[in-house]
Design a protein around this motif. Structure first.
Motif, PDB file in Angstrom:
ATOM      1  N   GLY A 102       0.817  -1.205   0.000  1.00  0.00           N
ATOM      2  CA  GLY A 102       0.000   0.000   0.000  1.00  0.00           C
ATOM      3  C   GLY A 102       0.848   1.251   0.000  1.00  0.00           C
ATOM      4  N   ILE A 103       0.255   2.334   0.494  1.00  0.00           N
ATOM      5  CA  ILE A 103       0.922   3.643   0.447  1.00  0.00           C
ATOM      6  C   ILE A 103       0.890   4.313   1.816  1.00  0.00           C
ATOM      7  N   HIS A 104       2.061   4.791   2.257  1.00  0.00           N
ATOM      8  CA  HIS A 104       2.130   5.604   3.482  1.00  0.00           C
ATOM      9  C   HIS A 104       2.281   7.057   3.063  1.00  0.00           C
ATOM     10  N   GLU A 105       1.476   7.924   3.653  1.00  0.00           N
ATOM     11  CA  GLU A 105       1.577   9.364   3.365  1.00  0.00           C
ATOM     12  C   GLU A 105       2.357  10.051   4.472  1.00  0.00           C
ATOM     13  N   SER A 106       3.346  10.846   4.085  1.00  0.00           N
ATOM     14  CA  SER A 106       4.231  11.497   5.057  1.00  0.00           C
ATOM     15  C   SER A 106       3.966  12.987   5.161  1.00  0.00           C
ATOM     16  N   ARG A 107       4.258  13.507   6.332  1.00  0.00           N
ATOM     17  CA  ARG A 107       4.288  14.960   6.527  1.00  0.00           C
ATOM     18  C   ARG A 107       5.675  15.299   7.061  1.00  0.00           C
ATOM     19  N   ALA A 108       6.590  15.510   6.128  1.00  0.00           N
ATOM     20  CA  ALA A 108       7.997  15.720   6.495  1.00  0.00           C
ATOM     21  C   ALA A 108       8.255  17.169   6.887  1.00  0.00           C
ATOM     22  N   GLY A 109       9.333  17.391   7.613  1.00  0.00           N
ATOM     23  CA  GLY A 109       9.773  18.757   7.906  1.00  0.00           C
ATOM     24  C   GLY A 109       9.521  19.205   9.329  1.00  0.00           C
ATOM     25  N   PHE A 110       9.595  18.286  10.283  1.00  0.00           N
ATOM     26  CA  PHE A 110       9.475  18.615  11.716  1.00  0.00           C
ATOM     27  C   PHE A 110       8.139  19.279  12.042  1.00  0.00           C
ATOM     28  N   VAL A 111       7.077  18.913  11.318  1.00  0.00           N
ATOM     29  CA  VAL A 111       5.764  19.498  11.591  1.00  0.00           C
ATOM     30  C   VAL A 111       4.801  18.500  12.228  1.00  0.00           C
ATOM     31  N   SER A 112       5.103  17.202  12.103  1.00  0.00           N
ATOM     32  CA  SER A 112       4.188  16.195  12.626  1.00  0.00           C
ATOM     33  C   SER A 112       4.613  15.767  14.031  1.00  0.00           C
ATOM     34  N   PRO A 113       3.657  15.634  14.966  1.00  0.00           N
ATOM     35  CA  PRO A 113       4.013  15.167  16.311  1.00  0.00           C
ATOM     36  C   PRO A 113       4.224  13.645  16.373  1.00  0.00           C
ATOM     37  N   ASP A 114       3.885  12.925  15.293  1.00  0.00           N
ATOM     38  CA  ASP A 114       4.029  11.467  15.260  1.00  0.00           C
ATOM     39  C   ASP A 114       5.509  11.078  15.384  1.00  0.00           C
ATOM     40  N   PRO A 115       5.867  10.254  16.375  1.00  0.00           N
ATOM     41  CA  PRO A 115       7.294   9.931  16.568  1.00  0.00           C
ATOM     42  C   PRO A 115       7.947   9.250  15.373  1.00  0.00           C
ATOM     43  N   PHE A 116       7.163   8.479  14.583  1.00  0.00           N
ATOM     44  CA  PHE A 116       7.753   7.849  13.399  1.00  0.00           C
ATOM     45  C   PHE A 116       8.081   8.905  12.336  1.00  0.00           C
ATOM     46  N   GLU A 117       7.201   9.894  12.210  1.00  0.00           N
ATOM     47  CA  GLU A 117       7.470  10.977  11.262  1.00  0.00           C
ATOM     48  C   GLU A 117       8.692  11.778  11.727  1.00  0.00           C
ATOM     49  N   MET A 118       8.763  12.029  13.044  1.00  0.00           N
ATOM     50  CA  MET A 118       9.896  12.789  13.582  1.00  0.00           C
ATOM     51  C   MET A 118      11.203  12.015  13.383  1.00  0.00           C
ATOM     52  N   GLU A 119      11.153  10.693  13.612  1.00  0.00           N
ATOM     53  CA  GLU A 119      12.364   9.880  13.406  1.00  0.00           C
ATOM     54  C   GLU A 119      12.822   9.955  11.955  1.00  0.00           C
ATOM     55  N   ALA A 120      11.867   9.863  11.039  1.00  0.00           N
ATOM     56  CA  ALA A 120      12.223   9.929   9.611  1.00  0.00           C
ATOM     57  C   ALA A 120      12.786  11.311   9.267  1.00  0.00           C
ATOM     58  N   ASP A 121      12.273  12.367   9.917  1.00  0.00           N
ATOM     59  CA  ASP A 121      12.825  13.719   9.699  1.00  0.00           C
ATOM     60  C   ASP A 121      14.271  13.806  10.193  1.00  0.00           C
ATOM     61  N   HIS A 122      14.516  13.260  11.363  1.00  0.00           N
ATOM     62  CA  HIS A 122      15.890  13.301  11.905  1.00  0.00           C
ATOM     63  C   HIS A 122      16.826  12.443  11.058  1.00  0.00           C
ATOM     64  N   PHE A 123      16.297  11.324  10.529  1.00  0.00           N
ATOM     65  CA  PHE A 123      17.082  10.506   9.601  1.00  0.00           C
ATOM     66  C   PHE A 123      17.454  11.352   8.380  1.00  0.00           C
ATOM     67  N   ALA A 124      16.459  12.070   7.848  1.00  0.00           N
ATOM     68  CA  ALA A 124      16.690  12.895   6.648  1.00  0.00           C
ATOM     69  C   ALA A 124      17.751  13.960   6.918  1.00  0.00           C
ATOM     70  N   ALA A 125      17.665  14.595   8.090  1.00  0.00           N
ATOM     71  CA  ALA A 125      18.644  15.635   8.443  1.00  0.00           C
ATOM     72  C   ALA A 125      20.042  15.032   8.550  1.00  0.00           C
ATOM     73  N   GLY A 126      20.134  13.845   9.160  1.00  0.00           N
ATOM     74  CA  GLY A 126      21.429  13.171   9.314  1.00  0.00           C
ATOM     75  C   GLY A 126      21.992  12.724   7.976  1.00  0.00           C
TER      76      GLY A 126
END
Ligand SMILES: [Zn+2]
Length: 290
Positions: A102-126
């Motif tokens: 299926g499809i997961h929809e993301s809200r990237a850019g440190f705007v989502s309070p979801d910890p999985f979204e935040m982890e993916a944002d920190h991964f992206a920054a790193g």
């Protein structure tokens, strides 16, 4: 924000880079990494507002879609890096695609309070701004908004993502504040600023300090839309409280169609300036007594 979980996500990205055959150099290209992982990347209109990108899985075939409404190259790259985070971080696939497809929809850019979204944002920054390369680059870059802009050019990342990474890596006492109108969206403080006594965090939805340059700037929406800039002297005590004056510079830039404003606060006062003065007095006194 400096939660161990997020720190580990950024570290995971750096481990991934270290494991590639070519040594990492800036800018890191997330599109090339997707190709290496046999993930197809495509532009696609978002189905819901605020969606930055999507991770799609069909059997063993993976795809990354980034939202076509995103005009900024830096944000597109960050969005693709965020989806790579979901692909590479332990536990993410099971969480974001629980049915294995299926499809997961993301809200990237440190705007989502979801910890999985935040982890993916920190991964992206790193991934896009690896700690070692950024720290090395910062030694040549001075301080404040100028350093943030140079980092953004070097890493091809957005001003906000670059500013957050700058605050994480700099040895100077700085704060990064993103605001909309009269309200704070979020704030990051550098390690050396956090070490001053009695400073409070600016919280989400808190009002900007009365009379600050950012408040005046934001009172004219055209300043934000036209990516105007301004600077003024400030006292960081007006922003964060604390027991002592912290004179510094407030640099402000409008983020255009993003509708937000980026403020960089920098002080050259050092944590032990007062102590040093005392030490100096002590070391001089005995001489005079002789
Ligand atoms: Zn996501």
């Amino acid at each position: 924000m400096s939660d161990a979980r997020y720190w580990k996500a950024a570290l995971k990205a750096e481990e991934f880079l270290a494991g590639r055959t070519t040594p990492a150099s800036l800018p890191i290209d997330p599109f090339e990494i997707a190709r290496e992982l046999a993930i197809e990347v495509q532009a696609k209109p978002a189905t819901a507002s605020g969606v930055s990108g999507m991770l799609a899985r069909h059997g063993d075939v993976f795809g990354i879609l980034y939202a076509t409404h995103i005009a900024s190259e830096g944000y597109r790259r960050f969005s693709v890096a965020h989806e790579l985070g979901h692909y590479l971080l332990p536990g993410h696939m099971d969480h974001v695609l629980p049915n294995g497809q299926g499809i997961h929809e993301s809200r990237a850019g440190f705007v989502s309070p979801d910890p999985f979204e935040m982890e993916a944002d920190h991964f992206a920054a790193g991934l896009l701004m690896p700690a070692r390369l950024v720290s090395k680059a910062l030694t040549r870059m001075g301080d404040g908004l100028g350093a943030v802009e140079q980092l953004s050019d070097l890493c091809k990342t957005s001003l906000t993502a670059s500013a957050i990474r700058y605050a994480e890596r700099t040895t100077t006492s700085v704060a990064v504040v993103v605001s909309t109108g009269q309200l704070v969206d979020y704030c990051f403080m550098s390690k050396s600023l956090r070490e001053f006594d009695g400073l409070d965090w600016l919280r989400k939805k808190e009002r900007l300090p009365a009379g600050c340059q950012t408040q005046r700037f934001n009172s004219q929406p055209a300043n934000v839309e036209n990516a105007e800039r301004a600077d003024a002297e400030t006292d960081l005590r007006d922003w964060f409280g604390g027991s002592r004056k912290l004179p510094g510079i407030e640099e402000v830039i409008g983020l255009g169609s993003y509708g937000k404003t980026l403020t960089i606060l920098t002080t050259e006062i050092e944590q032990d300036d007062e102590d040093e003065d005392e030490d100096l007095e002590e070391s001089w006194t005995p001489r005079f007594r002789r």
